[in-house]
Every structure is written in C-alpha cells, then in structure tokens.
Design a protein around this motif. Structure first.
Motif, PDB file in Angstrom:
ATOM      1  N   ASP A  22     -16.289 -19.622  78.743  1.00 53.98           N
ATOM      2  CA  ASP A  22     -15.391 -18.467  78.505  1.00 53.98           C
ATOM      3  C   ASP A  22     -14.226 -19.138  78.184  1.00 53.98           C
ATOM      4  OD1 ASP A  22     -17.564 -16.513  77.947  1.00 53.98           O
ATOM      5  OD2 ASP A  22     -17.302 -15.684  80.283  1.00 53.98           O
ATOM      6  N   VAL A  23     -13.517 -19.203  77.141  1.00 56.27           N
ATOM      7  CA  VAL A  23     -12.129 -19.802  76.662  1.00 56.27           C
ATOM      8  C   VAL A  23     -11.529 -18.739  76.386  1.00 56.27           C
ATOM      9  CG1 VAL A  23     -13.056 -22.202  76.313  1.00 56.27           C
ATOM     10  CG2 VAL A  23     -12.599 -20.523  74.426  1.00 56.27           C
ATOM     11  N   GLU A  24      -9.938 -19.174  76.336  1.00 53.90           N
ATOM     12  CA  GLU A  24      -8.870 -18.117  75.757  1.00 53.90           C
ATOM     13  C   GLU A  24      -9.383 -17.607  74.188  1.00 53.90           C
ATOM     14  OE1 GLU A  24      -6.263 -16.795  77.335  1.00 53.90           O
ATOM     15  OE2 GLU A  24      -7.006 -17.764  79.083  1.00 53.90           O
ATOM     16  N   LEU A  25      -9.142 -16.637  73.748  1.00 59.40           N
ATOM     17  CA  LEU A  25      -9.500 -16.126  72.392  1.00 59.40           C
ATOM     18  C   LEU A  25      -9.131 -17.169  71.125  1.00 59.40           C
ATOM     19  CD1 LEU A  25     -10.510 -13.779  70.750  1.00 59.40           C
ATOM     20  CD2 LEU A  25      -8.129 -13.124  70.469  1.00 59.40           C
ATOM     21  N   HIS A  67     -17.184 -12.605  71.090  1.00 63.07           N
ATOM     22  CA  HIS A  67     -15.696 -12.478  71.574  1.00 63.07           C
ATOM     23  C   HIS A  67     -15.953 -11.536  72.457  1.00 63.07           C
ATOM     24  CE1 HIS A  67     -14.064 -15.012  68.471  1.00 63.07           C
ATOM     25  NE2 HIS A  67     -14.649 -14.351  67.784  1.00 63.07           N
ATOM     26  N   ARG A  68     -15.486 -11.567  73.713  1.00 60.77           N
ATOM     27  CA  ARG A  68     -15.319 -10.662  74.694  1.00 60.77           C
ATOM     28  C   ARG A  68     -14.329 -10.263  75.405  1.00 60.77           C
ATOM     29  NH1 ARG A  68     -17.828 -12.909  79.654  1.00 60.77           N
ATOM     30  NH2 ARG A  68     -18.939 -11.033  79.835  1.00 60.77           N
ATOM     31  N   ARG A  69     -14.154  -9.477  76.442  1.00 62.08           N
ATOM     32  CA  ARG A  69     -13.136  -9.128  77.179  1.00 62.08           C
ATOM     33  C   ARG A  69     -13.601  -9.611  78.707  1.00 62.08           C
ATOM     34  NH1 ARG A  69     -10.219  -3.790  75.847  1.00 62.08           N
ATOM     35  NH2 ARG A  69      -8.672  -4.671  76.616  1.00 62.08           N
ATOM     36  N   ASP A  70     -12.630  -9.984  79.369  1.00 62.80           N
ATOM     37  CA  ASP A  70     -12.564 -10.246  80.973  1.00 62.80           C
ATOM     38  C   ASP A  70     -12.509  -8.906  81.874  1.00 62.80           C
ATOM     39  OD1 ASP A  70     -13.258 -11.851  83.042  1.00 62.80           O
ATOM     40  OD2 ASP A  70     -11.349 -12.926  83.139  1.00 62.80           O
ATOM     41  N   LYS A  71     -13.046  -9.131  82.983  1.00 67.18           N
ATOM     42  CA  LYS A  71     -12.882  -8.022  83.804  1.00 67.18           C
ATOM     43  C   LYS A  71     -11.514  -7.461  84.141  1.00 67.18           C
ATOM     44  CE  LYS A  71     -12.956 -10.351  88.155  1.00 67.18           C
ATOM     45  NZ  LYS A  71     -13.385 -10.567  89.518  1.00 67.18           N
ATOM     46  N   LYS A  72     -11.209  -6.246  84.350  1.00 67.78           N
ATOM     47  CA  LYS A  72      -9.985  -5.652  84.338  1.00 67.78           C
ATOM     48  C   LYS A  72      -9.123  -6.144  85.755  1.00 67.78           C
ATOM     49  CE  LYS A  72      -8.476  -1.766  83.077  1.00 67.78           C
ATOM     50  NZ  LYS A  72      -8.147  -0.417  82.761  1.00 67.78           N
ATOM     51  N   ILE A  73      -7.821  -6.626  85.597  1.00 64.11           N
ATOM     52  CA  ILE A  73      -7.086  -6.832  86.732  1.00 64.11           C
ATOM     53  C   ILE A  73      -6.080  -5.878  86.891  1.00 64.11           C
ATOM     54  CG2 ILE A  73      -5.428  -8.454  87.348  1.00 64.11           C
ATOM     55  CD1 ILE A  73      -6.833 -10.800  85.569  1.00 64.11           C
ATOM     56  N   ILE A  74      -5.955  -5.429  88.106  1.00 64.64           N
ATOM     57  CA  ILE A  74      -4.870  -4.254  88.374  1.00 64.64           C
ATOM     58  C   ILE A  74      -3.526  -4.796  88.930  1.00 64.64           C
ATOM     59  CG2 ILE A  74      -4.377  -2.050  89.736  1.00 64.64           C
ATOM     60  CD1 ILE A  74      -6.685  -1.977  87.743  1.00 64.64           C
ATOM     61  N   VAL A  75      -2.497  -4.555  88.258  1.00 63.90           N
ATOM     62  CA  VAL A  75      -1.056  -4.825  88.779  1.00 63.90           C
ATOM     63  C   VAL A  75      -0.577  -3.633  89.279  1.00 63.90           C
ATOM     64  CG1 VAL A  75       0.893  -5.904  88.103  1.00 63.90           C
ATOM     65  CG2 VAL A  75      -1.267  -6.594  86.955  1.00 63.90           C
ATOM     66  N   LYS A  87       1.689   1.169  88.068  1.00 59.79           N
ATOM     67  CA  LYS A  87       0.488   0.553  88.211  1.00 59.79           C
ATOM     68  C   LYS A  87       0.092   0.157  86.509  1.00 59.79           C
ATOM     69  CE  LYS A  87      -4.172   1.630  89.379  1.00 59.79           C
ATOM     70  NZ  LYS A  87      -5.365   2.671  90.023  1.00 59.79           N
ATOM     71  N   GLN A  88      -0.682  -0.890  86.733  1.00 60.09           N
ATOM     72  CA  GLN A  88      -0.785  -1.577  85.142  1.00 60.09           C
ATOM     73  C   GLN A  88      -2.046  -2.286  85.136  1.00 60.09           C
ATOM     74  OE1 GLN A  88       2.734  -3.712  84.300  1.00 60.09           O
ATOM     75  NE2 GLN A  88       2.034  -3.943  82.182  1.00 60.09           N
ATOM     76  N   GLY A  89      -2.859  -2.135  84.014  1.00 60.67           N
ATOM     77  CA  GLY A  89      -3.994  -2.931  84.163  1.00 60.67           C
ATOM     78  C   GLY A  89      -4.193  -3.800  82.962  1.00 60.67           C
ATOM     79  N   HIS A  90      -4.947  -4.932  83.173  1.00 64.20           N
ATOM     80  CA  HIS A  90      -4.923  -6.028  81.902  1.00 64.20           C
ATOM     81  C   HIS A  90      -6.362  -6.419  81.766  1.00 64.20           C
ATOM     82  CE1 HIS A  90      -3.795  -9.472  79.494  1.00 64.20           C
ATOM     83  NE2 HIS A  90      -4.481 -10.160  80.244  1.00 64.20           N
ATOM     84  N   ARG A  91      -6.807  -6.617  80.482  1.00 65.41           N
ATOM     85  CA  ARG A  91      -8.103  -7.527  80.435  1.00 65.41           C
ATOM     86  C   ARG A  91      -7.957  -8.515  79.376  1.00 65.41           C
ATOM     87  NH1 ARG A  91     -13.132  -3.662  79.290  1.00 65.41           N
ATOM     88  NH2 ARG A  91     -13.934  -5.330  79.563  1.00 65.41           N
ATOM     89  N   GLN A  92      -8.186  -9.573  79.741  1.00 66.84           N
ATOM     90  CA  GLN A  92      -8.035 -10.807  78.834  1.00 66.84           C
ATOM     91  C   GLN A  92      -9.020 -10.932  77.820  1.00 66.84           C
ATOM     92  OE1 GLN A  92      -5.396 -12.738  79.172  1.00 66.84           O
ATOM     93  NE2 GLN A  92      -5.957 -13.957  77.524  1.00 66.84           N
ATOM     94  N   GLU A  93      -8.403 -11.201  76.774  1.00 66.32           N
ATOM     95  CA  GLU A  93      -9.494 -11.465  75.416  1.00 66.32           C
ATOM     96  C   GLU A  93     -10.271 -13.053  75.692  1.00 66.32           C
ATOM     97  OE1 GLU A  93     -10.358  -9.297  72.876  1.00 66.32           O
ATOM     98  OE2 GLU A  93      -8.768  -7.903  73.684  1.00 66.32           O
TER      99      GLU A  93
END
Length: 112
Positions: A22-25, A67-75, A87-93
């Motif tokens: 898995d690499v960056e989009l 193409h997929r998305r990584d697991k959610k990271i909570i900030v 509170k913010q969430g992020h999912r990497q492509e």
C-alpha cells in the motif's frame, strides 16, 4: 531473494516481486501496469547495487490492484480548564500495488 528499495509518495519502501504494498494515492486506473524508476537500491541475492541517488536503468514493474482508504485516525485536541475541545478524523487515500518484476538495464533480476 531479490528486492529493491523504491521511493513513491515521499516515502521509501522495500519491495519484492510477487507481493503487494500500500502506497500513497497514485492517479492511475485499476489493473493498469505502471513502472517506477525511482529505484534507490537493487539486490539480486548476492550483489547489492546502491544508487547515487538512483540506480541507472533500474525499473520496478507493478500493477495497480485497487484504490482504498486506510483506517481512521482520530485527532483530539483539548486545552484544560478552558472548555476548548476539537475532535477530528482522517483516513488516508492509498493505492495497492502488486510488484511484477525488478529489472536493471533491461535485464530482469526477478519476476513474480
């Protein structure tokens, strides 16, 4: 065991033929064959070739699987005693690549 160290998406990654990573989009279609020429190091099991900064004529052939998305990271940011919370969430492509072959100067060192 042949392997190569490539650079993609600002990160370095050790790859072997027949495995997926898995690499960056990457903006490529699924099932498209791509070639990565940002090869920093190539090893065929007995000899190691190190580039300065890249290995001349080295190419890693790969296929875009999906193409997929990584697991959610909570900030979560909080300032104590101020009642301030954010509170913010992020999912990497991501793009999943299947490595097909590693070649140097047109000669295949390893294939899947």
């Amino acid at each position: 065991m042949a392997y190569a160290i490539i650079e993609t998406g600002g990160k370095q990654l050790k790859v072997e033929p027949g495995r997926f990573y898995d690499v960056e989009l990457l903006h490529e279609e699924e099932d498209a064959a791509i070639s990565i020429d940002q090869v920093l190091l190539v090893s065929d099991g007995s000899t190691v070739t190190v580039g300065r900064p890249l290995v001349e004529g080295a190419v890693v052939e790969a296929t875009v699987m999906q193409h997929r998305r990584d697991k959610k990271i909570i900030v979560y940011k909080m300032q104590p005693k101020k009642k301030t919370r954010k509170k913010q969430g992020h999912r990497q492509e991501l793009t999943r690549l299947m490595i097909n072959s590693i070649s140097v100067g047109g000669k295949a060192l390893a294939t899947a």
